[in-house]
Design a protein around this motif. Structure first.
Motif, short mmCIF file in Angstrom:
data_model
loop_
_atom_site.label_atom_id
_atom_site.label_comp_id
_atom_site.label_asym_id
_atom_site.label_seq_id
_atom_site.Cartn_x
_atom_site.Cartn_y
_atom_site.Cartn_z
N CYS A 65 67.68 49.68 47.63
CA CYS A 65 66.38 49.26 48.13
C CYS A 65 65.34 48.95 47.05
O CYS A 65 64.41 48.20 47.30
N ASP A 66 65.50 49.51 45.87
CA ASP A 66 64.54 49.20 44.81
C ASP A 66 64.84 47.85 44.16
O ASP A 66 64.09 47.40 43.30
N ARG A 67 65.91 47.19 44.55
CA ARG A 67 66.27 45.86 44.05
C ARG A 67 66.46 44.94 45.25
O ARG A 67 67.57 44.65 45.66
N HIS A 68 65.37 44.52 45.86
CA HIS A 68 65.39 43.71 47.09
C HIS A 68 66.34 42.52 46.99
O HIS A 68 66.70 42.08 45.91
N CYS A 69 66.72 42.00 48.14
CA CYS A 69 67.66 40.88 48.26
C CYS A 69 68.94 41.17 47.47
O CYS A 69 69.27 40.51 46.50
N THR A 70 69.65 42.17 47.96
CA THR A 70 70.86 42.67 47.31
C THR A 70 72.10 42.05 47.94
O THR A 70 72.16 41.84 49.15
N ILE A 71 73.09 41.79 47.10
CA ILE A 71 74.37 41.25 47.56
C ILE A 71 75.51 42.03 46.92
O ILE A 71 75.33 42.67 45.88
N HIS A 72 76.67 41.97 47.55
CA HIS A 72 77.90 42.55 47.00
C HIS A 72 78.92 41.43 46.93
O HIS A 72 79.17 40.76 47.94
N LEU A 73 79.49 41.20 45.77
CA LEU A 73 80.54 40.20 45.59
C LEU A 73 81.86 40.95 45.55
O LEU A 73 82.01 41.91 44.80
N ARG A 74 82.83 40.47 46.35
CA ARG A 74 84.10 41.18 46.39
C ARG A 74 85.25 40.24 46.71
O ARG A 74 85.06 39.16 47.29
N ALA A 75 86.45 40.66 46.32
CA ALA A 75 87.69 39.96 46.64
C ALA A 75 88.82 40.96 46.41
O ALA A 75 88.72 41.85 45.55
N LEU A 83 74.54 43.02 43.03
CA LEU A 83 73.42 42.38 42.35
C LEU A 83 72.20 42.44 43.25
O LEU A 83 72.32 42.47 44.47
N GLY A 84 71.02 42.44 42.66
CA GLY A 84 69.80 42.47 43.46
C GLY A 84 68.62 41.92 42.70
O GLY A 84 68.72 41.51 41.54
N GLY A 85 67.47 41.93 43.37
CA GLY A 85 66.24 41.42 42.79
C GLY A 85 66.11 39.91 42.88
O GLY A 85 65.43 39.30 42.07
N PHE A 86 66.77 39.32 43.88
CA PHE A 86 66.71 37.87 44.03
C PHE A 86 65.52 37.44 44.87
O PHE A 86 65.02 38.19 45.71
N PRO A 88 64.72 35.11 47.91
CA PRO A 88 65.62 34.62 48.96
C PRO A 88 65.47 33.11 49.19
O PRO A 88 64.88 32.67 50.18
N ASP A 89 66.00 32.33 48.25
CA ASP A 89 65.88 30.88 48.35
C ASP A 89 67.16 30.20 47.88
O ASP A 89 68.09 30.85 47.42
N GLU A 90 67.20 28.89 47.97
CA GLU A 90 68.41 28.14 47.63
C GLU A 90 68.69 28.15 46.13
O GLU A 90 69.85 28.04 45.73
N SER A 91 67.68 28.30 45.30
CA SER A 91 67.92 28.38 43.86
C SER A 91 68.76 29.62 43.55
O SER A 91 69.75 29.55 42.81
N ALA A 92 68.38 30.76 44.10
CA ALA A 92 69.15 31.99 43.91
C ALA A 92 70.53 31.84 44.54
O ALA A 92 71.54 32.23 43.94
N ALA A 93 70.59 31.26 45.73
CA ALA A 93 71.87 31.08 46.42
C ALA A 93 72.81 30.18 45.61
O ALA A 93 74.01 30.46 45.52
N ASN A 94 72.29 29.13 45.00
CA ASN A 94 73.10 28.26 44.14
C ASN A 94 73.70 29.04 42.97
O ASN A 94 74.88 28.91 42.66
#
Length: 136
Positions: A65-75, A83-86, A88-94
């Protein structure tokens, strides 16, 4: 809490309950930042056929929660990353999806730093070894 089965393949899991920013809970449209980032990830994915085999999944609260807009990459069989602290826009998504493309192409999930897009640098929180393995 209910666990929901999803396909066991490459995925970006977005925390859909993340704040919009360090100081703002919701965006101007009333959506949480994590939900907006998930939508931006899907938008980027929809325009690039190379990304069609990478799932964009959502779940509430990744506990970072202290790193808003958090994601988990997995395979399967690869190192995972949180990762976090993004923004929430297309630049970050790209940037996330570009990194994810290199991640999927890698044998272990480790991506050479020279291939990291600027938009993911400084956003890594933790790397997670795959089940039954550790990194030497």
């Amino acid at each position: 809490m209910t666990l929901i089965p999803v396909p066991d393949g490459p995925a970006v899991v977005a925390c859909n309950s993340c704040r919009h920013s360090a100081t703002t809970r919701d965006g101007a449209d009333g959506r949480r930042g994590g939900a907006a980032l998930a939508a931006a990830l899907r938008s980027v994915q929809s325009r690039d056929p190379i990304l069609e085999n990478i799932a964009v999944q959502e779940m509430p609260c990744l506990f970072a929660c202290d790193r808003h807009c958090t994601i988990h990459l997995r395979a399967p069989g690869k190192i995972g990353y949180v990762l976090g602290g993004f923004t929430p826009d297309e630049s970050a998504a790209n940037a996330i999806m570009t990194f994810m493309r290199h991640y999927v192409e890698s044998a272990t999930g480790q991506v050479p730093y020279a291939l990291w897009p600027d938009g993911v640098k400084g956003h890594f929180i933790v790397r997670v070894p795959p089940a039954g393995q550790v990194v030497a």
